[in-house]
Design a protein around this motif. Structure first.
Motif, PDB file in Angstrom:
ATOM      1  N   PRO A  89     -12.287  10.072 -38.303  1.00 37.15           N
ATOM      2  CA  PRO A  89     -11.524   8.952 -37.076  1.00 37.15           C
ATOM      3  C   PRO A  89     -11.111   9.982 -36.107  1.00 37.15           C
ATOM      4  O   PRO A  89     -10.493  11.100 -35.955  1.00 37.15           O
ATOM      5  N   TYR A  90     -11.202   9.191 -34.935  1.00 35.42           N
ATOM      6  CA  TYR A  90     -10.863   9.871 -33.491  1.00 35.42           C
ATOM      7  C   TYR A  90     -10.071   8.873 -32.713  1.00 35.42           C
ATOM      8  O   TYR A  90      -9.941   7.851 -32.670  1.00 35.42           O
ATOM      9  N   GLY A  91      -9.305   9.622 -31.614  1.00 39.13           N
ATOM     10  CA  GLY A  91      -8.900   8.823 -30.491  1.00 39.13           C
ATOM     11  C   GLY A  91      -9.804   8.959 -29.220  1.00 39.13           C
ATOM     12  O   GLY A  91     -10.551   9.984 -29.194  1.00 39.13           O
ATOM     13  N   THR A  92      -9.839   7.885 -28.530  1.00 33.15           N
ATOM     14  CA  THR A  92     -10.535   7.966 -27.289  1.00 33.15           C
ATOM     15  C   THR A  92      -9.690   7.716 -26.257  1.00 33.15           C
ATOM     16  O   THR A  92      -8.742   7.074 -26.023  1.00 33.15           O
ATOM     17  N   LEU A  93     -10.047   8.355 -25.091  1.00 35.22           N
ATOM     18  CA  LEU A  93      -9.401   8.481 -23.741  1.00 35.22           C
ATOM     19  C   LEU A  93     -10.438   7.887 -22.647  1.00 35.22           C
ATOM     20  O   LEU A  93     -11.530   8.176 -22.661  1.00 35.22           O
ATOM     21  N   HIS A  94      -9.784   6.844 -21.919  1.00 34.81           N
ATOM     22  CA  HIS A  94     -10.635   6.352 -21.034  1.00 34.81           C
ATOM     23  C   HIS A  94      -9.849   5.803 -19.599  1.00 34.81           C
ATOM     24  O   HIS A  94      -8.678   5.943 -19.666  1.00 34.81           O
ATOM     25  N   ARG A  95     -10.372   5.772 -18.733  1.00 38.49           N
ATOM     26  CA  ARG A  95      -9.891   5.178 -17.388  1.00 38.49           C
ATOM     27  C   ARG A  95      -8.615   5.946 -16.847  1.00 38.49           C
ATOM     28  O   ARG A  95      -7.725   5.241 -16.593  1.00 38.49           O
ATOM     29  N   ILE A  96      -8.767   7.398 -16.870  1.00 39.16           N
ATOM     30  CA  ILE A  96      -7.507   8.175 -16.436  1.00 39.16           C
ATOM     31  C   ILE A  96      -7.626   8.202 -14.856  1.00 39.16           C
ATOM     32  O   ILE A  96      -8.648   8.444 -14.500  1.00 39.16           O
ATOM     33  N   ALA A  97      -6.077   8.124 -14.640  1.00 35.87           N
ATOM     34  CA  ALA A  97      -6.189   8.425 -13.043  1.00 35.87           C
ATOM     35  C   ALA A  97      -4.822   8.745 -12.548  1.00 35.87           C
ATOM     36  O   ALA A  97      -3.897   8.426 -13.135  1.00 35.87           O
ATOM     37  N   VAL A  98      -4.891   9.528 -11.740  1.00 33.62           N
ATOM     38  CA  VAL A  98      -3.583   9.857 -11.247  1.00 33.62           C
ATOM     39  C   VAL A  98      -3.232   9.574  -9.723  1.00 33.62           C
ATOM     40  O   VAL A  98      -3.946   9.359  -8.864  1.00 33.62           O
ATOM     41  N   SER A  99      -2.008   9.447  -9.413  1.00 36.47           N
ATOM     42  CA  SER A  99      -1.325   9.063  -7.924  1.00 36.47           C
ATOM     43  C   SER A  99      -1.026  10.296  -7.138  1.00 36.47           C
ATOM     44  O   SER A  99      -1.030  10.277  -6.120  1.00 36.47           O
ATOM     45  N   ARG A 100      -0.951  11.370  -8.093  1.00 27.07           N
ATOM     46  CA  ARG A 100      -0.423  12.734  -7.136  1.00 27.07           C
ATOM     47  C   ARG A 100      -1.323  13.874  -7.732  1.00 27.07           C
ATOM     48  O   ARG A 100      -1.092  13.875  -8.943  1.00 27.07           O
ATOM     49  N   HIS A 101      -2.222  14.377  -6.918  1.00 30.20           N
ATOM     50  CA  HIS A 101      -3.035  15.404  -7.430  1.00 30.20           C
ATOM     51  C   HIS A 101      -2.447  16.863  -7.321  1.00 30.20           C
ATOM     52  O   HIS A 101      -1.217  16.938  -6.601  1.00 30.20           O
ATOM     53  N   GLY A 102      -2.787  17.727  -8.234  1.00 29.85           N
ATOM     54  CA  GLY A 102      -2.403  18.958  -8.262  1.00 29.85           C
ATOM     55  C   GLY A 102      -1.060  19.329  -8.916  1.00 29.85           C
ATOM     56  O   GLY A 102      -0.562  20.441  -8.656  1.00 29.85           O
ATOM     57  N   GLU A 103      -0.604  18.431  -9.564  1.00 28.01           N
ATOM     58  CA  GLU A 103       0.750  18.583 -10.350  1.00 28.01           C
ATOM     59  C   GLU A 103       0.478  18.714 -11.920  1.00 28.01           C
ATOM     60  O   GLU A 103       1.529  18.800 -12.520  1.00 28.01           O
ATOM     61  N   GLY A 104      -0.519  18.633 -12.405  1.00 32.26           N
ATOM     62  CA  GLY A 104      -0.915  18.744 -13.840  1.00 32.26           C
ATOM     63  C   GLY A 104      -0.719  17.345 -14.730  1.00 32.26           C
ATOM     64  O   GLY A 104      -0.810  17.232 -15.834  1.00 32.26           O
ATOM     65  N   ILE A 105      -0.484  16.148 -13.858  1.00 32.50           N
ATOM     66  CA  ILE A 105      -0.353  15.014 -14.472  1.00 32.50           C
ATOM     67  C   ILE A 105      -1.569  14.622 -15.417  1.00 32.50           C
ATOM     68  O   ILE A 105      -1.208  14.346 -16.644  1.00 32.50           O
ATOM     69  N   ALA A 106      -2.729  14.672 -15.115  1.00 33.77           N
ATOM     70  CA  ALA A 106      -3.840  14.337 -15.850  1.00 33.77           C
ATOM     71  C   ALA A 106      -3.846  15.300 -17.160  1.00 33.77           C
ATOM     72  O   ALA A 106      -4.139  14.688 -18.200  1.00 33.77           O
ATOM     73  N   SER A 107      -3.606  16.524 -17.139  1.00 36.07           N
ATOM     74  CA  SER A 107      -3.399  17.325 -18.252  1.00 36.07           C
ATOM     75  C   SER A 107      -2.365  17.083 -19.085  1.00 36.07           C
ATOM     76  O   SER A 107      -2.636  17.034 -20.288  1.00 36.07           O
ATOM     77  N   LYS A 108      -1.293  16.602 -18.632  1.00 38.39           N
ATOM     78  CA  LYS A 108      -0.279  16.194 -19.513  1.00 38.39           C
ATOM     79  C   LYS A 108      -0.667  14.826 -20.319  1.00 38.39           C
ATOM     80  O   LYS A 108      -0.384  14.821 -21.473  1.00 38.39           O
TER      81      LYS A 108
END
Length: 162
Positions: A89-108
């Motif tokens: 069994p697994y989790g799925t990540l879709h449709r990720i977007a950030v409003s501020r680039h270069g702050e590591g938000i996507a990685s968090k």
């Protein structure tokens, strides 16, 4: 802080997705989220299912948005030019977007998803180099190719503790 999205945040969320489309187009990836994808009705459905999450900044702003769920992703049933790392069994990540680039938000956001389910899958367009780097930076392995809902090919990734 990552939390479930709220109905009253839909306009702000759609704005983040619009900015993400412009960012992708300006970085050589105009095909992936073309024609207004993701549509508002799709995002409303994600919200209703309890699958839409936001990254809230310390200032109380929405810094990122993504879809996360556990259970089967129909597009992941058929993979070619490789294999999934496991069939657990697994989790799925879709449709990720950030409003501020270069702050590591996507990685968090990616790390939060992995903490919820230690067997994660995701996919991205071949021209979405930012997402490919995000997956690699966060320990995901390229597993092969899948067919997205719109009939286009995507690169499939997985990270697992198993």
């Amino acid at each position: 802080m990552i939390r479930a999205a709220r109905t009253e945040e839909l306009d702000a969320i759609m704005g983040i997705y619009a900015d993400a489309r412009a960012f992708m187009a300006s970085n050589g990836n105009s095909a992936q989220w073309a024609n207004g994808y993701p549509r508002r009705d799709m995002i409303e459905e994600d919200l209703a299912r309890g699958q839409l999450y936001v990254y809230e900044t310390e200032e109380g702003e929405i810094g990122g948005v993504f879809v996360f769920f556990t259970g089967e992703e129909p597009a992941y049933q058929n993979i070619w030019d490789g294999n999934w790392l496991n069939d657990k069994p697994y989790g799925t990540l879709h449709r990720i977007a950030v409003s501020r680039h270069g702050e590591g938000i996507a990685s968090k956001c990616v790390q939060w998803c992995y903490e919820q389910c230690l067997n994660m899958r995701g996919d991205t367009h071949e021209k979405n180099l930012s997402m490919q780097r995000l997956f690699a930076k966060n320990g995901f392995v390229r597993c092969g190719l899948i067919m997205a809902e719109d009939g286009t090919e995507r690169i499939a990734y997985q990270k697992t503790a198993y």
